[in-house]
Scaffold this motif. Structure first.
Motif, PDB file in Angstrom:
ATOM      1  N   MET B   1      -5.048   9.712  21.710  1.00 16.46           N
ATOM      2  CA  MET B   1      -5.080   8.592  21.054  1.00 16.46           C
ATOM      3  C   MET B   1      -4.458   7.507  21.802  1.00 16.46           C
ATOM      4  O   MET B   1      -3.637   7.520  22.662  1.00 16.46           O
ATOM      5  N   LEU B  68      -4.135   1.456   9.206  1.00 10.41           N
ATOM      6  CA  LEU B  68      -3.839   2.853   8.671  1.00 10.41           C
ATOM      7  C   LEU B  68      -2.271   3.003   8.471  1.00 10.41           C
ATOM      8  O   LEU B  68      -1.758   3.441   7.305  1.00 10.41           O
ATOM      9  N   LEU B  72       0.095   3.669   5.191  1.00  8.72           N
ATOM     10  CA  LEU B  72       0.730   4.680   4.936  1.00  8.72           C
ATOM     11  C   LEU B  72       2.184   4.522   4.722  1.00  8.72           C
ATOM     12  O   LEU B  72       2.721   4.906   3.717  1.00  8.72           O
ATOM     13  N   THR B  76       4.019   4.878   1.026  1.00  5.74           N
ATOM     14  CA  THR B  76       5.570   5.584   1.252  1.00  5.74           C
ATOM     15  C   THR B  76       6.394   4.882   0.323  1.00  5.74           C
ATOM     16  O   THR B  76       7.156   5.365  -0.572  1.00  5.74           O
ATOM     17  N   THR B  79       6.014   4.414  -3.463  1.00 10.30           N
ATOM     18  CA  THR B  79       6.407   5.584  -4.037  1.00 10.30           C
ATOM     19  C   THR B  79       7.888   6.090  -4.358  1.00 10.30           C
ATOM     20  O   THR B  79       8.280   5.774  -5.263  1.00 10.30           O
ATOM     21  N   LEU B  80       8.657   5.382  -3.179  1.00 13.31           N
ATOM     22  CA  LEU B  80       9.880   5.674  -3.305  1.00 13.31           C
ATOM     23  C   LEU B  80      10.374   4.247  -4.291  1.00 13.31           C
ATOM     24  O   LEU B  80      11.448   4.763  -5.237  1.00 13.31           O
ATOM     25  N   ILE B  82       8.684   3.482  -7.078  1.00 12.12           N
ATOM     26  CA  ILE B  82       8.561   4.096  -8.166  1.00 12.12           C
ATOM     27  C   ILE B  82       9.579   5.045  -8.712  1.00 12.12           C
ATOM     28  O   ILE B  82      10.082   4.969  -9.716  1.00 12.12           O
ATOM     29  N   PHE B  83       9.997   5.835  -7.834  1.00 11.52           N
ATOM     30  CA  PHE B  83      11.074   6.723  -8.058  1.00 11.52           C
ATOM     31  C   PHE B  83      12.423   6.038  -8.530  1.00 11.52           C
ATOM     32  O   PHE B  83      13.084   6.324  -9.650  1.00 11.52           O
ATOM     33  N   PHE B  86      11.669   4.219 -12.119  1.00 15.46           N
ATOM     34  CA  PHE B  86      11.743   5.137 -13.045  1.00 15.46           C
ATOM     35  C   PHE B  86      13.088   5.583 -13.624  1.00 15.46           C
ATOM     36  O   PHE B  86      13.414   5.665 -14.819  1.00 15.46           O
ATOM     37  N   THR B  87      14.064   5.760 -12.473  1.00 16.35           N
ATOM     38  CA  THR B  87      15.467   6.250 -12.879  1.00 16.35           C
ATOM     39  C   THR B  87      16.277   4.959 -13.421  1.00 16.35           C
ATOM     40  O   THR B  87      16.900   5.150 -14.403  1.00 16.35           O
ATOM     41  N   PHE B  89      14.851   2.593 -15.021  1.00 13.70           N
ATOM     42  CA  PHE B  89      14.200   2.586 -16.431  1.00 13.70           C
ATOM     43  C   PHE B  89      15.095   3.341 -17.538  1.00 13.70           C
ATOM     44  O   PHE B  89      15.121   2.694 -18.678  1.00 13.70           O
ATOM     45  N   ASP B  90      15.692   4.595 -17.102  1.00 13.62           N
ATOM     46  CA  ASP B  90      16.424   5.129 -18.092  1.00 13.62           C
ATOM     47  C   ASP B  90      17.865   4.580 -18.283  1.00 13.62           C
ATOM     48  O   ASP B  90      18.246   4.254 -19.300  1.00 13.62           O
TER      49      ASP B  90
END
Lengths: 541, 94
Positions: B1, B68, B72, B76, B79-80, B82-83, B86-87, B89-90
């Motif tokens: 590479m 790329l 990536l 990532t 995703t974090l 969203i985690f 959602f928490t 949101f509760d």
């Protein structure tokens, strides 16, 4: 090129390539096959330990009141049983053992992208395991919190929780390292002609799993460090008296630990997707959808953790969202099941041991999955939450699913790496015993849960006694089957009939090379010319 | 590479970003003093996201990396997000 054109003497098997023998030729080897076997035997050792603990738990529950141990010992045993099974057996079981053994060969590579990192991941795993074992015999003794280490109890109990979670923390790094290695390997080291749509489905499932390992495991690491901070420094993150929130712990824990269920089950589904076409002599039905559903399960499965907390005081709106998302995961899971069944349809099915494990996987996983929907629906979950129903459900998914798939993989792939195979008849008897024993053990638990028997209780009401006895007897049948399976398998690997390159007639790349494979797998880089389930070209790249 | 070409960022630009980070730190403190209810956390986290975005893009050179790698990292971080989302949101509707 067809390796069978070569005389066998050209190859030096990876068992005696370096001329070195003894333990150092294994624990310092960077060969993916040796690391795979290191993982396999270590994982199996921990599995048997936890099986023994599970049997002891069942004996204790055989009759009401004290049977063979006191309540404190019982609490410690179910915690250690769960922690070992989850963190030391089934999470590393597929990627660490069979991922390492098979995946590089299946994509036509000589090894993984980072062989030394690969060895390091096994070392991390063993170091973490050692710390967990030390935690059982030092400080306040083995943790008694359950494998989930829920606060506030885990922050207050006098048992050795800090050291145990530190061990799990280290094991987590081993999982991340394997994930990074696999994603890189699958992206960079595929042989010429091994396009994404020719990737064996086991590799697809490992790819999806690797992403979950990379993205979710760090959150477990942080959560475990927070428990230690809570215990040692009393920071009060999860303590309402100090403005903390105990439900926050459950969020953080399950953000990892629910996707971890998919680390356990996705590669198992990959194994089933390999075995079923080979033993049906038919290309797999719906290749692209099975591959896609692995990614979909990994993605959607990462968003459903809240269904573990329906009774923990989470907001109703969040319950609604998590309940809906849980049902969404059922779609890609069902896609897989229907595609496997369609592959079987009008196939030329041969019922050898790997196939029997694969078929029982479909049944047991379906029972586990569908009972999961009972738990995923908030209204029914409230009634069966924290009962034996949950224990029965997740054993159907993880033992009946992942465990049986792992046994299938052992019968299917270990002959490749040992060059010898097990005897068929005892293998079938062992499978029969395990299948019967399994259902007696865990179905009874689900019925007990429906009747209202709570989980993690040392004692129970007399009305639950008959089914508990049935369940315990079932666990003995299961154990006898397990011992028979392992004795037959290990004897076969040592003294069994030698196998050729391709004992099952598979069409993936591992069946084009000798058994056991040479050190760098392929005498020269293979050029892949057909898909993984094109049986008309089986035995050639 | 092959290695990506080494990119040198000017002192002016680095200083400007540093100044911006200081300003945003000030804004974080300001947000804690305002009466925004549960949105206080949202505000503080948004500022923190912008700050870490600047650090990643400029100081850690992600702005000059290949496509790329940027995708990536983006996946990532999403995703974090969203985690965390959602928490919250509760917590927000409890």
């Amino acid at each position: 090129m067809n390796p069978s054109d070569h005389p066998p003497a050209v190859f030096t098997s990876f068992w005696n390539d370096t001329g070195k023998t003894g333990i150092t030729s294994w624990i310092f080897s960077t060969d993916h096959k040796r690391i795979g076997l290191l993982y396999f035997w270590s994982v199996l050792g921990f599995f048997l330990t936890a099986v023994l603990l599970g049997l002891l738990l069942r004996i204790e529950l055989m009759a009401p009141g004290r049977t063979i141990m006191g309540p404190e010992t019982y609490n410690a045993l179910f915690t250690v049983h769960g922690a070992i099974m989850v963190f030391l057996f089934i999470i590393p079981g597929f990627p660490g053992a069979f991922g390492n053994l098979v995946m590089p060969i299946q994509i036509g590579a000589r090894d993984v992208s980072f062989p030394r990192l690969n060895l390091f991941s096994w070392w991390l795993y063993m170091m973490g395991a050692a710390v967990i074992i030390i935690s059982l015999f030092t400080g306040g003794g083995p943790p008694d919190t359950g494998w989930t280490f829920y606060v506030p109890f885990s922050a207050r109990t006098g048992t050795n929780v800090s050291l145990a979670v530190f061990g799990v923390f280290i094991v987590g790094f081993s999982s991340i390292v394997t994930g990074v290695n696999f994603v890189t390997t699958i992206h960079r080291l595929r042989a010429p002609g091994m396009s994404w749509d020719r990737l064996p489905l086991f590799v697809w499932s490992l790819y999806a799993t690797a992403w979950v390992q990379i993205l979710a495991t760090p959150i477990l690491g942080i959560t475990l460090v927070l428990i230690i901070a809570e215990r040692v420094l009393g920071v009060g993150l999860f303590d309402p008296m100090k403005g903390g929130d105990p439900v926050m712990y459950q969020h953080l824990f399950w953000i990892y630990s629910h996707p971890a269920v998919y680390i356990m089950i996705l590669p198992a589904m990959g194994v089933i997707s390999e075995i079923i076409p080979v033993f049906s002599r038919k290309p797999v039905f719906g290749y692209k959808m099975i591959a896609f559903s692995s990614i979909a399960i990994a993605a959607a499965g990462s968003l459903v953790w809240g269904h573990h907390m329906f009774t923990s005081g989470m907001s109703d709106r969040a319950i609604l969202v998590f309940s809906f998302l849980t049902f969404v995961v059922a779609i890609p899971s069902a896609i897989k099941v229907f595609n496997w069944v369609s592959t079987l349809y009008r196939g030329s099915i041969s019922l050898e041991a790997p196939m029997l494990y694969a078929l029982s996987f479909i049944l047991l996983f379906s029972i586990g999955g569908l009972t999961g929907l009972i738990l995923g629906a908030a209204a029914t979950d409230i009634h069966v939450h924290d009962t034996h129903f949950v224990v029965g459900h997740f054993h159907y998914v993880i033992f009946g699913g992942s465990g049986f798939a792992l046994f299938g993989a052992m019968h299917y792939w270990l002959p490749k790496f040992y060059g010898r195979r097990y005897a068929e008849k005892p293998a079938l008897i062992a499978w029969g015993l395990m299948f019967v024993g399994f259902n007696i053990t865990y179905f009874s638990m689900m019925v007990l849960g429906m009747k209202g028997m709570p989980r993690r209780y040392y004692d129970y009401l007399p009305e639950f006694a008959p089914l508990n006895l049935v369940s315990t007897v079932g666990s003995w049948i299961l154990a006898v089957g397990l011992v028979l399976m392992l004795v037959n398998l290990i004897r076969g690997l040592r003294k069994g009939e030698p196998v050729g390159n391709n004992p099952w007639g598979g069409a993936t790349l591992e069946w084009t090379i000798p058994s056991p494979p040479p050190t760098e797998n392929f005498p020269e880089e293979p050029v892949v010319t057909h898909g993984p389930y094109d049986f008309s070209k089986a035995g050639t790249p | 590479m092959t290695e990506a070409p080494h990119h040198i960022i000017s002192y002016t630009k680095l200083t400007a970003v540093w100044g911006l980070l200081l300003l945003l730190t000030g804004a974080t403190i300001l947000v804690t003093r305002l009466d925004l209810g549960p949105y206080k956390i949202l505000g503080a986290l948004t500022i923190a996201c912008v700050k870490s975005g600047l650090v990643i893009a400029v100081f850690m050179h992600m702005k000059y990396e290949e496509r790329l790698l940027r995708i990536l990292l983006f996946v990532t971080l999403v995703t974090l997000a969203i985690f965390i989302g959602f928490t919250f949101f509760d917590v927000l509707y409890r």
